[in-house]
Design an enzyme around this catalytic site. Sequence first.
Site, PDB file in Angstrom:
ATOM      1  N   ARG A 247     -13.736  -4.317 -27.609  1.00  0.00           N
ATOM      2  CA  ARG A 247     -12.658  -5.307 -27.446  1.00  0.00           C
ATOM      3  C   ARG A 247     -12.748  -6.011 -26.092  1.00  0.00           C
ATOM      4  O   ARG A 247     -12.373  -7.171 -25.937  1.00  0.00           O
ATOM      5  CB  ARG A 247     -11.286  -4.704 -27.728  1.00  0.00           C
ATOM      6  CG  ARG A 247     -10.755  -3.589 -26.810  1.00  0.00           C
ATOM      7  CD  ARG A 247     -10.273  -4.120 -25.482  1.00  0.00           C
ATOM      8  NE  ARG A 247      -9.144  -3.400 -24.934  1.00  0.00           N
ATOM      9  CZ  ARG A 247      -8.933  -3.284 -23.639  1.00  0.00           C
ATOM     10  NH1 ARG A 247      -9.798  -3.769 -22.744  1.00  0.00           N
ATOM     11  NH2 ARG A 247      -7.871  -2.665 -23.203  1.00  0.00           N
TER      12      ARG A 247
ATOM     13  N   LYS B 179      -2.256   2.581 -26.744  1.00  0.00           N
ATOM     14  CA  LYS B 179      -3.505   3.271 -26.390  1.00  0.00           C
ATOM     15  C   LYS B 179      -3.192   4.194 -25.224  1.00  0.00           C
ATOM     16  O   LYS B 179      -2.668   3.748 -24.193  1.00  0.00           O
ATOM     17  CB  LYS B 179      -4.617   2.291 -25.993  1.00  0.00           C
ATOM     18  CG  LYS B 179      -5.888   3.049 -25.583  1.00  0.00           C
ATOM     19  CD  LYS B 179      -7.090   2.152 -25.448  1.00  0.00           C
ATOM     20  CE  LYS B 179      -7.189   1.525 -24.088  1.00  0.00           C
ATOM     21  NZ  LYS B 179      -8.492   0.856 -23.882  1.00  0.00           N
TER      22      LYS B 179
ATOM     23  N   GLY C  53     -14.048  -6.758 -14.638  1.00  0.00           N
ATOM     24  CA  GLY C  53     -13.956  -5.413 -14.056  1.00  0.00           C
ATOM     25  C   GLY C  53     -12.608  -5.094 -13.427  1.00  0.00           C
ATOM     26  O   GLY C  53     -12.208  -3.945 -13.361  1.00  0.00           O
TER      27      GLY C  53
HETATM   28  P1  NAD Z   1     -19.308   2.401 -14.946  1.00  0.00           P
HETATM   29  O1  NAD Z   1     -18.767   3.494 -14.106  1.00  0.00           O
HETATM   30  O2  NAD Z   1     -20.199   2.746 -16.085  1.00  0.00           O
HETATM   31  O3  NAD Z   1     -20.106   1.340 -14.028  1.00  0.00           O
HETATM   32  C1  NAD Z   1     -19.521   0.880 -12.810  1.00  0.00           C
HETATM   33  C2  NAD Z   1     -20.238  -0.358 -12.350  1.00  0.00           C
HETATM   34  O4  NAD Z   1     -19.625  -0.821 -11.135  1.00  0.00           O
HETATM   35  C3  NAD Z   1     -21.707  -0.120 -12.015  1.00  0.00           C
HETATM   36  O5  NAD Z   1     -22.405  -1.331 -12.248  1.00  0.00           O
HETATM   37  C4  NAD Z   1     -21.656   0.205 -10.527  1.00  0.00           C
HETATM   38  O6  NAD Z   1     -22.890  -0.034  -9.880  1.00  0.00           O
HETATM   39  C5  NAD Z   1     -20.610  -0.802 -10.079  1.00  0.00           C
HETATM   40  N1  NAD Z   1     -19.929  -0.426  -8.855  1.00  0.00           N
HETATM   41  C6  NAD Z   1     -19.357   0.783  -8.561  1.00  0.00           C
HETATM   42  N2  NAD Z   1     -18.778   0.710  -7.344  1.00  0.00           N
HETATM   43  C7  NAD Z   1     -19.022  -0.533  -6.858  1.00  0.00           C
HETATM   44  C8  NAD Z   1     -18.677  -1.203  -5.665  1.00  0.00           C
HETATM   45  N3  NAD Z   1     -17.973  -0.615  -4.695  1.00  0.00           N
HETATM   46  N4  NAD Z   1     -19.073  -2.498  -5.523  1.00  0.00           N
HETATM   47  C9  NAD Z   1     -19.771  -3.123  -6.492  1.00  0.00           C
HETATM   48  N5  NAD Z   1     -20.118  -2.542  -7.660  1.00  0.00           N
HETATM   49  C10 NAD Z   1     -19.737  -1.269  -7.825  1.00  0.00           C
HETATM   50  O7  NAD Z   1     -18.031   1.560 -15.437  1.00  0.00           O
HETATM   51  P2  NAD Z   1     -17.875   0.653 -16.733  1.00  0.00           P
HETATM   52  O8  NAD Z   1     -17.374   1.482 -17.867  1.00  0.00           O
HETATM   53  O9  NAD Z   1     -19.073  -0.199 -16.928  1.00  0.00           O
HETATM   54  O10 NAD Z   1     -16.639  -0.257 -16.284  1.00  0.00           O
HETATM   55  C11 NAD Z   1     -16.793  -1.236 -15.267  1.00  0.00           C
HETATM   56  C12 NAD Z   1     -15.445  -1.745 -14.847  1.00  0.00           C
HETATM   57  O11 NAD Z   1     -14.818  -2.392 -15.964  1.00  0.00           O
HETATM   58  C13 NAD Z   1     -14.458  -0.660 -14.396  1.00  0.00           C
HETATM   59  O12 NAD Z   1     -13.815  -1.123 -13.235  1.00  0.00           O
HETATM   60  C14 NAD Z   1     -13.475  -0.555 -15.537  1.00  0.00           C
HETATM   61  O13 NAD Z   1     -12.193  -0.129 -15.116  1.00  0.00           O
HETATM   62  C15 NAD Z   1     -13.457  -1.998 -16.024  1.00  0.00           C
HETATM   63  N6  NAD Z   1     -12.992  -2.190 -17.390  1.00  0.00           N
HETATM   64  C16 NAD Z   1     -12.215  -3.264 -17.638  1.00  0.00           C
HETATM   65  C17 NAD Z   1     -11.742  -3.510 -18.925  1.00  0.00           C
HETATM   66  C18 NAD Z   1     -10.905  -4.719 -19.203  1.00  0.00           C
HETATM   67  O14 NAD Z   1     -10.340  -4.832 -20.296  1.00  0.00           O
HETATM   68  N7  NAD Z   1     -10.847  -5.662 -18.302  1.00  0.00           N
HETATM   69  C19 NAD Z   1     -12.060  -2.621 -19.948  1.00  0.00           C
HETATM   70  C20 NAD Z   1     -12.912  -1.540 -19.680  1.00  0.00           C
HETATM   71  C21 NAD Z   1     -13.376  -1.335 -18.386  1.00  0.00           C
END
Ligand code: NAD
Length: 320
Positions: free
Chosen positions: A109, A66, A219
């Site tokens: 996923r 990916k 996250g």
């Molecule tokens: P998004 O940008 O749509 O939302 C971000 C979220 O984090 C919001 O709820 C926001 O309020 C919050 N946030 C931002 N800064 C913050 C801080 N300093 N403290 C607390 N909360 C904070 O992002 P998303 O697409 O919903 O993705 C969320 C997270 O999930 C990202 O970090 C992304 O990298 C991660 N992610 C992980 C996987 C995995 O496989 N583990 C896959 C996809 C995304």
Amino acid sequence: MWIVPESAIPGLVDEQSAFDAIEATFAAMSRGDAYNFPVVREGLGEGRQYGFKSGLDRVGGLLGVKAGGYFPANAAQGVPNHQSTVYLFDPESGRPTAMVGGNLLTALRTAAASAISIRHLARADARVLGMVGAGHQSAFQMRAAVRQRAFEKVIGWNLHPEMLSRLEATAAELCLPFEAVDLDRLGAEADVIITITSSFDAILKDAQIRPGTHLACMGTDTKGKQEVEAALLARARVFTDEVAQSVAIGEAQHAVSAGLLEPGAIVEIGAVINGAHPGREHAGEVTLFDGTGVGLQDLAVASRAVDLAVAKGLAVEVAI
Ligand code: NAD
């Protein structure tokens, strides 16, 4: 080779297909039939991130990568900030077999991974789901989670309260009541907690989590990110998709570097799926799934998407 564009993905891979594909992948990883290659992630400047997640499933016949990342200027153009594409190859010949839009598949996923952790680790009597985070991924997370237990209520917290309407709307779509709460109440009332934020500091503290809770920390997928206090990982039984990623870029990075958690104590969820580890051992145990997101997850759902798209006439065949 087949091309399955992003526009063909909605309605193609549902939550159950994603769950089944990812559960089989985690099981294969734990048996040693499948493994992920080291992640490449590079900063391109102006906040842009680009990288590759890849792997091989020898038994499932999957090889691929990916490619994608985060492009913060996209939103102003009406284009999603996260962009990814999955490329599949024949493991025997190396010839490309498919190019698949990876944006929606990434959300599916990732939600499947936390749902699998809830299926295998949460208490059977879990009734209250707690959500920390209200961004793009959170709705997918909630939809997949509620399929795993007879949840009666969703409670949620977000740093930016104006985003909580997404959680409220998603709960309504699932016919569940929703209440915005502070973090003390969230920890005191939720049986299962999903964290899905971009935080770089612990949001939930160890003292806020009551015995018997299951947490899916989703996250933290980069060095430096953090959603829960490291002391919580010292108290909890910690599970993950892949131990190497958990220690390097997952939630466990902080507890391991602080000497609070031994990498050898972290259990791959695949071992629970395969029956090699009992998972939750008693009702009072805190279980924590560190979901870092591995390349094999992307290959598994992309392969499922190709099969479904070909069957439905939605895939485009091109000569190579
Ligand atoms: P998004 O940008 O749509 O939302 C971000 C979220 O984090 C919001 O709820 C926001 O309020 C919050 N946030 C931002 N800064 C913050 C801080 N300093 N403290 C607390 N909360 C904070 O992002 P998303 O697409 O919903 O993705 C969320 C997270 O999930 C990202 O970090 C992304 O990298 C991660 N992610 C992980 C996987 C995995 O496989 N583990 C896959 C996809 C995304």
